[in-house]
Write a protein that holds these residues in place. Structure first.
Motif, PDB file in Angstrom:
ATOM      1  N   PHE A   6      36.377  90.298  25.230  1.00  0.00           N
ATOM      2  CA  PHE A   6      35.809  88.928  24.758  1.00  0.00           C
ATOM      3  C   PHE A   6      36.544  87.720  25.699  1.00  0.00           C
ATOM      4  O   PHE A   6      35.688  86.815  26.187  1.00  0.00           O
ATOM      5  CB  PHE A   6      36.227  88.773  23.348  1.00  0.00           C
ATOM      6  N   ILE A   7      37.832  87.679  25.842  1.00  0.00           N
ATOM      7  CA  ILE A   7      38.229  86.556  26.418  1.00  0.00           C
ATOM      8  C   ILE A   7      38.101  86.536  27.657  1.00  0.00           C
ATOM      9  O   ILE A   7      37.510  85.462  28.670  1.00  0.00           O
ATOM     10  CB  ILE A   7      39.817  86.475  26.390  1.00  0.00           C
ATOM     11  N   GLY A   8      37.986  87.680  28.456  1.00  0.00           N
ATOM     12  CA  GLY A   8      37.527  87.778  29.739  1.00  0.00           C
ATOM     13  C   GLY A   8      36.039  87.365  30.104  1.00  0.00           C
ATOM     14  O   GLY A   8      35.641  86.806  31.084  1.00  0.00           O
ATOM     15  N   GLN A   9      35.083  87.649  29.151  1.00  0.00           N
ATOM     16  CA  GLN A   9      33.748  87.688  29.326  1.00  0.00           C
ATOM     17  C   GLN A   9      33.532  85.920  29.065  1.00  0.00           C
ATOM     18  O   GLN A   9      32.719  85.320  29.711  1.00  0.00           O
ATOM     19  CB  GLN A   9      33.124  88.192  28.203  1.00  0.00           C
ATOM     20  N   TYR A  10      33.950  85.266  28.108  1.00  0.00           N
ATOM     21  CA  TYR A  10      33.503  83.962  27.601  1.00  0.00           C
ATOM     22  C   TYR A  10      34.501  83.016  28.020  1.00  0.00           C
ATOM     23  O   TYR A  10      34.420  81.596  27.855  1.00  0.00           O
ATOM     24  CB  TYR A  10      33.505  83.951  26.176  1.00  0.00           C
ATOM     25  N   GLY A  11      35.776  83.202  28.427  1.00  0.00           N
ATOM     26  CA  GLY A  11      37.006  82.512  29.117  1.00  0.00           C
ATOM     27  C   GLY A  11      37.366  81.315  28.190  1.00  0.00           C
ATOM     28  O   GLY A  11      37.875  81.677  26.892  1.00  0.00           O
ATOM     29  N   ALA A  12      37.238  80.355  28.371  1.00  0.00           N
ATOM     30  CA  ALA A  12      37.693  78.859  27.858  1.00  0.00           C
ATOM     31  C   ALA A  12      36.786  78.915  26.400  1.00  0.00           C
ATOM     32  O   ALA A  12      37.481  78.424  25.579  1.00  0.00           O
ATOM     33  CB  ALA A  12      37.288  77.513  28.535  1.00  0.00           C
ATOM     34  N   TRP A  13      35.496  79.145  26.201  1.00  0.00           N
ATOM     35  CA  TRP A  13      34.949  79.037  25.162  1.00  0.00           C
ATOM     36  C   TRP A  13      35.430  79.859  24.019  1.00  0.00           C
ATOM     37  O   TRP A  13      35.481  79.576  22.762  1.00  0.00           O
ATOM     38  CB  TRP A  13      33.221  79.181  25.387  1.00  0.00           C
ATOM     39  N   SER A  14      35.916  81.040  24.265  1.00  0.00           N
ATOM     40  CA  SER A  14      36.480  81.836  23.274  1.00  0.00           C
ATOM     41  C   SER A  14      37.772  81.426  22.561  1.00  0.00           C
ATOM     42  O   SER A  14      38.192  81.073  21.473  1.00  0.00           O
ATOM     43  CB  SER A  14      37.036  83.340  23.976  1.00  0.00           C
ATOM     44  N   TRP A  15      38.623  80.663  23.349  1.00  0.00           N
ATOM     45  CA  TRP A  15      39.809  79.864  22.987  1.00  0.00           C
ATOM     46  C   TRP A  15      39.364  78.590  21.852  1.00  0.00           C
ATOM     47  O   TRP A  15      39.887  78.589  20.940  1.00  0.00           O
ATOM     48  CB  TRP A  15      40.667  79.265  24.072  1.00  0.00           C
ATOM     49  N   ILE A  16      38.175  78.038  22.506  1.00  0.00           N
ATOM     50  CA  ILE A  16      37.538  76.777  21.588  1.00  0.00           C
ATOM     51  C   ILE A  16      37.122  77.269  20.238  1.00  0.00           C
ATOM     52  O   ILE A  16      37.450  76.589  19.405  1.00  0.00           O
ATOM     53  CB  ILE A  16      36.849  75.906  22.489  1.00  0.00           C
ATOM     54  N   VAL A  17      36.375  78.272  20.557  1.00  0.00           N
ATOM     55  CA  VAL A  17      35.719  78.792  19.212  1.00  0.00           C
ATOM     56  C   VAL A  17      37.023  79.357  18.210  1.00  0.00           C
ATOM     57  O   VAL A  17      36.872  79.230  16.844  1.00  0.00           O
ATOM     58  CB  VAL A  17      34.855  80.047  19.523  1.00  0.00           C
ATOM     59  N   ALA A  18      37.945  79.918  18.579  1.00  0.00           N
ATOM     60  CA  ALA A  18      39.070  80.602  18.012  1.00  0.00           C
ATOM     61  C   ALA A  18      39.748  79.227  17.461  1.00  0.00           C
ATOM     62  O   ALA A  18      40.203  79.667  16.169  1.00  0.00           O
ATOM     63  CB  ALA A  18      40.142  81.163  18.929  1.00  0.00           C
ATOM     64  N   GLY A  19      39.962  78.150  18.059  1.00  0.00           N
ATOM     65  CA  GLY A  19      40.540  77.103  17.689  1.00  0.00           C
ATOM     66  C   GLY A  19      39.702  76.396  16.381  1.00  0.00           C
ATOM     67  O   GLY A  19      40.388  76.137  15.352  1.00  0.00           O
ATOM     68  N   LEU A  20      38.582  76.478  16.621  1.00  0.00           N
ATOM     69  CA  LEU A  20      37.822  75.730  15.610  1.00  0.00           C
ATOM     70  C   LEU A  20      37.746  76.946  14.237  1.00  0.00           C
ATOM     71  O   LEU A  20      37.687  76.469  13.143  1.00  0.00           O
ATOM     72  CB  LEU A  20      36.220  75.512  15.826  1.00  0.00           C
ATOM     73  N   VAL A  21      37.830  78.351  14.480  1.00  0.00           N
ATOM     74  CA  VAL A  21      38.144  78.989  13.386  1.00  0.00           C
ATOM     75  C   VAL A  21      39.252  78.917  12.760  1.00  0.00           C
ATOM     76  O   VAL A  21      39.435  79.133  11.338  1.00  0.00           O
ATOM     77  CB  VAL A  21      37.587  80.660  13.836  1.00  0.00           C
TER      78      VAL A  21
END
Length: 149
Positions: A6-21
């Motif tokens: 998931f992190i490899g596919q979406y990169g930076a957006w996965s971290w931002i979404v995880a932070g918002l979650v």
């Protein structure tokens, strides 16, 4: 390996979404630490947006930012003194330190009774006869420590 893919596919957006979650979870779970993990997640996402980094390094950045943000908050919060409009709320006996009154019952074998406010308090101190004027010098639980004036 779902998270890694998931992190490899979406990169930076996965971290931002995880932070918002994590921010959302902070609203549901008390404690205060998920806020700082969310900030670290969003910061990691912003760093990865600017400079593409391999996923193991992203986890390292997230971990370091999490620890640093929590450590800074703990250090800041520990030095903060919170003033209260009712400082003796849970220490009712402490508010009588310094008050003077007359013993209702004699202090015998170290214990007697004294009326302060609307309550009769158990007092400890030297043996004294009833009617002696005393000053409250401290407290131990619900027992006032007194001395003769």
């Amino acid at each position: 390996m779902g998270i890694v893919d998931f992190i490899g596919q979406y990169g930076a957006w996965s971290w931002i979404v995880a932070g918002l979650v994590l921010f959302g979870l902070e609203l549901l779970v008390p404690g205060g630490f998920l806020l700082w993990l969310g900030i670290a997640g969003i910061a990691t996402g912003l760093i990865v947006m600017v400079q593409p980094i391999a996923w193991p390094w992203q986890w390292l950045i997230f971990g370091v930012l999490s620890l640093v943000s929590i450590a800074l908050w703990v250090r800041f919060n520990r030095n903060r003194h919170q003033n209260s409009d009712r400082p003796y709320l849970n220490r009712r006996a402490d508010r009588f330190v310094g008050h003077e009154s007359v013993l209702e019952e004699p202090v015998v074998d170290g214990y007697g009774r004294l009326s302060l406010g609307d309550t009769v308090w158990r007092v400890s101190g030297p043996n004294l006869p009833a009617g002696t004027r005393v000053r409250v010098v401290g407290s131990e639980g619900a027992v006032l420590k007194v001395e003769r004036i």
